[in-house]
Design an enzyme around this catalytic site. Structure first.
Site, PDB file in Angstrom:
ATOM      1  N   CYS A  93      35.837  40.819  46.428  1.00 14.43           N
ATOM      2  CA  CYS A  93      34.899  41.769  47.019  1.00 14.43           C
ATOM      3  C   CYS A  93      33.500  41.204  46.847  1.00 14.43           C
ATOM      4  O   CYS A  93      33.054  40.962  45.721  1.00 14.43           O
ATOM      5  CB  CYS A  93      35.026  43.135  46.346  1.00 14.43           C
ATOM      6  SG  CYS A  93      33.793  44.326  46.922  1.00 14.43           S
TER       7      CYS A  93
ATOM      8  N   CYS B 243      29.889  45.573  53.142  1.00 11.62           N
ATOM      9  CA  CYS B 243      31.005  44.712  52.756  1.00 11.62           C
ATOM     10  C   CYS B 243      30.484  43.281  52.725  1.00 11.62           C
ATOM     11  O   CYS B 243      30.138  42.724  53.773  1.00 11.62           O
ATOM     12  CB  CYS B 243      32.159  44.844  53.752  1.00 11.62           C
ATOM     13  SG  CYS B 243      33.556  43.731  53.404  1.00 11.62           S
TER      14      CYS B 243
ATOM     15  N   GLY C 202      32.791  40.707  54.319  1.00 16.00           N
ATOM     16  CA  GLY C 202      32.768  40.973  55.754  1.00 16.00           C
ATOM     17  C   GLY C 202      31.522  40.430  56.421  1.00 16.00           C
ATOM     18  O   GLY C 202      31.580  39.891  57.533  1.00 16.00           O
TER      19      GLY C 202
ATOM     20  N   HIS D  97      39.704  38.968  57.393  1.00 17.92           N
ATOM     21  CA  HIS D  97      38.739  39.699  58.202  1.00 17.92           C
ATOM     22  C   HIS D  97      38.987  39.462  59.678  1.00 17.92           C
ATOM     23  O   HIS D  97      39.344  38.364  60.101  1.00 17.92           O
ATOM     24  CB  HIS D  97      37.310  39.267  57.867  1.00 17.92           C
ATOM     25  CG  HIS D  97      36.885  39.646  56.492  1.00 17.92           C
ATOM     26  ND1 HIS D  97      36.296  40.850  56.196  1.00 17.92           N
ATOM     27  CD2 HIS D  97      36.996  38.980  55.311  1.00 17.92           C
ATOM     28  CE1 HIS D  97      36.060  40.912  54.907  1.00 17.92           C
ATOM     29  NE2 HIS D  97      36.468  39.791  54.341  1.00 17.92           N
TER      30      HIS D  97
ATOM     31  N   GLU E 295      37.096  48.836  55.766  1.00 13.62           N
ATOM     32  CA  GLU E 295      37.657  47.966  54.736  1.00 13.62           C
ATOM     33  C   GLU E 295      39.109  48.328  54.442  1.00 13.62           C
ATOM     34  O   GLU E 295      39.449  49.507  54.274  1.00 13.62           O
ATOM     35  CB  GLU E 295      36.831  48.052  53.451  1.00 13.62           C
ATOM     36  CG  GLU E 295      35.464  47.407  53.566  1.00 13.62           C
ATOM     37  CD  GLU E 295      34.864  47.114  52.208  1.00 13.62           C
ATOM     38  OE1 GLU E 295      35.553  46.467  51.388  1.00 13.62           O
ATOM     39  OE2 GLU E 295      33.716  47.531  51.964  1.00 13.62           O
TER      40      GLU E 295
END
Length: 279
Positions: A75, A224, A227, A166, A215
């Site tokens: 993350c 994110c 992301g 992603h 997410e």
């Protein structure tokens, strides 16, 4: 059992940080993490992050349980929060601390900057369909601008792994996307065997874009980090942006660079302590 914690957020993407340095496994179960993340009956967060002892010559290990109890590989906003948490645990000045952190996505290297932000070497993006993974094209090919049917519409998507998967699609107006309706359909689409994080991107200029995200395991979040990194890579691959750009998220901006020298992605953004407590 009482769990001491500190809550942090990175651009509104919020996490419960737990000092787990005394053992190599998380001190709570995924089910307990779900209870802690509940915004009505718990602390409220997008996930619980554990600071564990390092592995393979790293300083620390990061584990994370999402608000639904699932465990992602990494993350981006979370690792910035972890770096700030570690500096607080160590009692340092938080001016220029640098860490090597073992994650399920590989070794990440966050560094606290003198202006109070955190810059993270996120490593090289993985671009082959088999690395994402996705079945949108053969596993040895890049999944760039591939068509996919979602919510009764054909979308063109580009897939990137930053250690976690992603799917990026470029739109004219991110505000018009019905994220709560469309996001789960992307996440659970059969083309993504390990589910997917989905970013909707509106390019403003060669060095600026707007992003909204659904997410995997957390739903709609204000930011994110992985992301935003994947979005810049996708924008470069499709010729829409330069290699350094500001990604504007609902929670605020991140500065992202995909280096032309070493091909690694660098993310810079804030990490803010909110409060401490005992659950």
């Amino acid at each position: 059992m009482a769990i001491e914690f500190t809550k942090y957020h990175g651009l509104g993407n919020d996490f419960i940080l737990v000092d787990n340095r005394s053992t190599s496994t998380p001190v709570i179960t995924p089910e307990k993490a779900i209870a802690m993340c509940d915004r009505h009956f718990g602390i409220g967060a997008d996930g619980v992050i554990f600071a564990l002892p390092g592995e393979n010559d790293t300083d620390y290990t990061m584990r994370i349980f999402n608000s639904d109890g699932s465990e992602p590989e990494m993350c981006g906003n979370g690792i910035r929060c972890l770096a700030a948490f570690l500096a607080d645990l160590e009692g340092t000045s938080r001016k220029s601390d640098k860490y090597s952190i073992h994650t399920l996505a590989g070794v990440m290297r966050p560094q606290l900057t003198f202006d109070g932000e955190v810059k993270v070497d996120m490593g090289e993006p993985r671009l082959l369909a088999g690395e994402i993974p996705t079945t949108l094209c053969p596993p040895d090919q890049k999944a760039v601008e591939q068509p996919i049917e979602v919510a009764g519409k054909t979308w063109e998507v580009t897939c990137v792994s930053m250690g976690n998967p992603h799917c990026i699609t470029f739109v004219d107006d991110v505000a018009a996307i019905k994220l709560a309706e469309i996001g789960p359909q992307f996440e659970n689409h059969p083309a993504f065997p390990q589910k997917i994080n989905t970013e909707f991107i509106q390019v403003i200029s060669r060095d600026r874009m707007k992003m909204r995200v659904w997410e995997r395991g957390a739903g709609i979040t204000l930011a994110c980090g992985t992301g935003a990194c994947a979005a810049l890579v996708a924008a470069v691959l499709t010729g829409r942006c330069d290699r350094i750009a500001t990604v504007e998220l609902p929670g605020g901006p991140l500065e992202i660079e995909w280096s032309d020298i070493d091909q690694r992605v660098y993310m810079t953004g804030p990490a803010e302590r909110v409060f401490t407590g005992k659950f």
